[in-house]
Design an enzyme around this catalytic site. Structure first.
Site, short mmCIF file in Angstrom:
data_model
loop_
_atom_site.label_atom_id
_atom_site.label_comp_id
_atom_site.label_asym_id
_atom_site.label_seq_id
_atom_site.Cartn_x
_atom_site.Cartn_y
_atom_site.Cartn_z
N ARG A 51 0.80 -1.23 0.00
CA ARG A 51 0.00 0.00 0.00
C ARG A 51 0.83 1.27 0.00
NH1 ARG A 51 -2.97 -3.79 1.69
NH2 ARG A 51 -1.06 -4.32 2.75
N THR A 52 1.79 1.35 0.89
CA THR A 52 2.47 2.64 1.04
C THR A 52 3.21 3.00 -0.25
OG1 THR A 52 2.68 2.21 3.39
CG2 THR A 52 4.03 3.97 2.52
N LYS A 80 25.44 -3.49 -1.58
CA LYS A 80 26.91 -3.40 -1.75
C LYS A 80 27.54 -2.66 -0.58
CE LYS A 80 26.54 -2.84 -6.76
NZ LYS A 80 26.76 -1.83 -7.82
N ARG A 101 11.36 4.04 3.04
CA ARG A 101 11.04 3.08 4.12
C ARG A 101 12.29 2.26 4.40
NH1 ARG A 101 5.90 -0.87 4.35
NH2 ARG A 101 5.04 1.12 5.07
N HIS A 129 5.38 6.26 11.32
CA HIS A 129 4.86 6.08 9.96
C HIS A 129 3.85 7.20 9.72
CE1 HIS A 129 3.47 4.38 6.32
NE2 HIS A 129 3.25 3.13 6.69
C1 NCD Z 1 1.97 -0.83 8.14
C2 NCD Z 1 3.47 -0.65 8.27
O1 NCD Z 1 4.21 -0.84 7.29
O2 NCD Z 1 3.87 -0.26 9.34
N1 NCD Z 1 1.55 -1.07 6.81
C3 NCD Z 1 1.25 -0.01 6.02
O3 NCD Z 1 2.09 0.82 5.72
N2 NCD Z 1 -0.02 0.13 5.62
C4 NCD Z 1 1.42 -1.83 9.08
C5 NCD Z 1 2.02 -3.20 9.10
O4 NCD Z 1 2.92 -3.53 8.32
O5 NCD Z 1 1.54 -3.98 9.92
#
Ligand code: NCD
Length: 307
Positions: A51-52, A80, A101, A129
């Site tokens: 999703r993100t 690397k 991320r 997040h």
């Molecule tokens: C979350 C995350 O990555 O922290 N997912 C997301 O971005 N929608 C929640 C999760 O991974 O449980």
């Protein structure tokens, strides 16, 4: 130049503005189809995501911009041994904005300190997040018409769940928000959230082990999965993974207007039969993630709203 590392990097007024812009985009996305023409978003993902990453990419494409990036550490020069500081210097030459991320807490901050372009924290380990929080706030606001005067239940892995930490950070700034924190003892919220965020802001909260006991009081139930990848050993994960499973039977204990949110992915913690319940809002929530990320990209790139 602004970065977004933590929801607290935004004032309440800036959050209101982002939610209003996202609401406007939802009503007429075509009006915004060219506001980022010629701009590029880099998505640098060192950890899995559906999703993100894709909602960031969809957001930039919907604004007329383009996207580049990588979806795993092995497909970048991290494999690397390149540092985040060096990588972001390079990305700054290739893109106008970056969503990152990474499994390590603080990595987005390191990137921001070495970047020539805005950096958005798309999740740093078990820490924060913030764009999931914007998504959650937009969802709560559109379902309830407000962000204050709510009793919010957060259930599951409150220790490692970064979405929970960011959401608490953001919500303590609204009036009359109460939290019921539902987790097994091993997965309670970290001490810094309890002391520096909840107690420091005089926010009412209680910690419970039992979901059934909390359900009748809640306006919002925010379910989370147990974060397997952040556990030190598999036995603990196996012991705790199914500690909460929301079922249609349990939903009978909840108010008629209590909505269920989940950042997703879901593993076992919400049974699929609950998806049919009109109070299940988690798929709608994922859709809102695109609008709010469109709004955020516009604000960080300082592109104007079309007339
Ligand atoms: C979350 C995350 O990555 O922290 N997912 C997301 O971005 N929608 C929640 C999760 O991974 O449980």
């Amino acid at each position: 130049m602004r970065h977004l590392l933590n929801p607290l990097d935004l004032t309440v007024e800036e959050i209101d503005d982002l939610l209003a812009l996202a609401g406007d985009i939802e009503k007429d996305p075509s009006r915004y189809a060219h506001v980022c023409d010629g701009k590029k978003l880099a998505t640098c993902f060192y950890e899995p995501s559906t999703r993100t990453r894709l909602s960031f990419e969809s957001a930039m494409l919907s604004l007329g911009g383009s996207v580049l990036g990588f979806a795993s550490a092995d497909s970048s020069s991290a494999a690397k041994g390149e540092s985040i500081a060096d990588t972001i210097r390079i990305i700054s030459c290739y893109a106008d904005i970056c969503a990152m991320r990474h499994p390590k807490e603080g990595s987005a901050l390191v990137a921001a300190l070495n970047s020539q372009i805005p950096v958005i924290n798309a999740g740093d380990g078990g820490h924060q997040h913030p764009t999931q929080t914007l998504t959650d706030l937009l969802t709560i606001h559109s379902l309830k018409g407000r962000l204050g005067n709510l009793t919010i239940g957060l259930c599951g892995d409150l220790k490692f769940g970064r979405t929970v930490h960011s959401l608490i950070n953001a919500l303590v700034r609204y009036p009359d928000v109460k939290f019921i924190l539902i987790s097994p003892p091993e997965l309670k919220v970290p001490e810094y959230i309890r002391q520096d965020v909840l107690q420091a802001n005089n926010v009412e909260f209680k910690e419970l082990g039992n979901l059934d006991e909390a359900l009748p009081e809640l306006d919002i139930l925010y379910m989370t999965r147990v974060q397997r990848e952040r556990f030190f050993n598999e036995e603990d994960y196996i012991r705790l993974k199914d500690c909460y499973i929301l079922t249609p039977k349990k939903m009978k204990l909840a108010k008629e207007d209590m909505f269920i949110l989940h950042p997703l992915p879901r593993v076992n913690e919400i049974s699929v039969e609950v998806d049919k319940d009109p109070r299940a809002a988690y798929f709608k929530q994922a859709q809102y993630g695109v609008y709010v990320r469109m709004a955020l990209i516009m604000r960080l790139l300082e592109v104007g709203t079309p007339c």
